[in-house]
Design a protein around this motif. Structure first.
Motif, PDB file in Angstrom:
ATOM      1  N   GLU A   1      40.686  42.478  41.955  1.00  0.00           N
ATOM      2  CA  GLU A   1      39.231  41.944  42.383  1.00  0.00           C
ATOM      3  C   GLU A   1      38.283  42.386  41.266  1.00  0.00           C
TER       4      GLU A   1
ATOM      5  N   GLY B   1      36.473  35.620  41.499  1.00  0.00           N
ATOM      6  CA  GLY B   1      36.147  36.965  41.832  1.00  0.00           C
ATOM      7  C   GLY B   1      37.406  37.814  42.454  1.00  0.00           C
TER       8      GLY B   1
ATOM      9  N   SER C   1      31.814  45.082  42.124  1.00  0.00           N
ATOM     10  CA  SER C   1      30.463  45.333  41.594  1.00  0.00           C
ATOM     11  C   SER C   1      30.195  46.991  41.751  1.00  0.00           C
TER      12      SER C   1
END
Length: 96
Positions: free
Chosen positions: A51, A40, A54
């Motif tokens: 990174e 991640g 979402s």
């Protein structure tokens, strides 16, 4: 800076051959994607932190028609420079 110029600069700085430097640069994107998928996040020391972030689904508007458009949830990369890089770039003279 183009890839050939970067390869030349890294060859000079590292003492490695052009072929070795080029092979590392070619492999880097796959390694970064793999690390983001598995962990991640990834830090390139002295440069940046990457990174996988979402983004939730949301409703947007088409500016031409005003119609509502559903945007699905996605995962996008976020790039953040580390403090060492920010401090070095801050010392550059201002662009005219």
């Amino acid at each position: 800076m183009k890839k050939a110029e970067l390869v030349d600069a890294l060859e000079t700085a590292s003492g490695q051959s052009k072929a070795a430097v080029s092979a590392v640069l070619d492999a880097l994107p796959a390694v970064i994607v793999s690390a983001l998928k598995e962990h991640g996040a990834l830090t390139l020391p002295g440069l940046m932190k990457i990174e996988a972030r979402s983004r939730a689904a949301r409703t947007m508007r088409n500016p031409a028609t005003g119609a509502a458009v559903e945007k699905p949830a996605t995962v996008t990369p976020q790039f953040k420079p580390v403090k060492a890089l920010k401090d070095q770039v801050a010392q550059f003279p201002p662009a005219l």
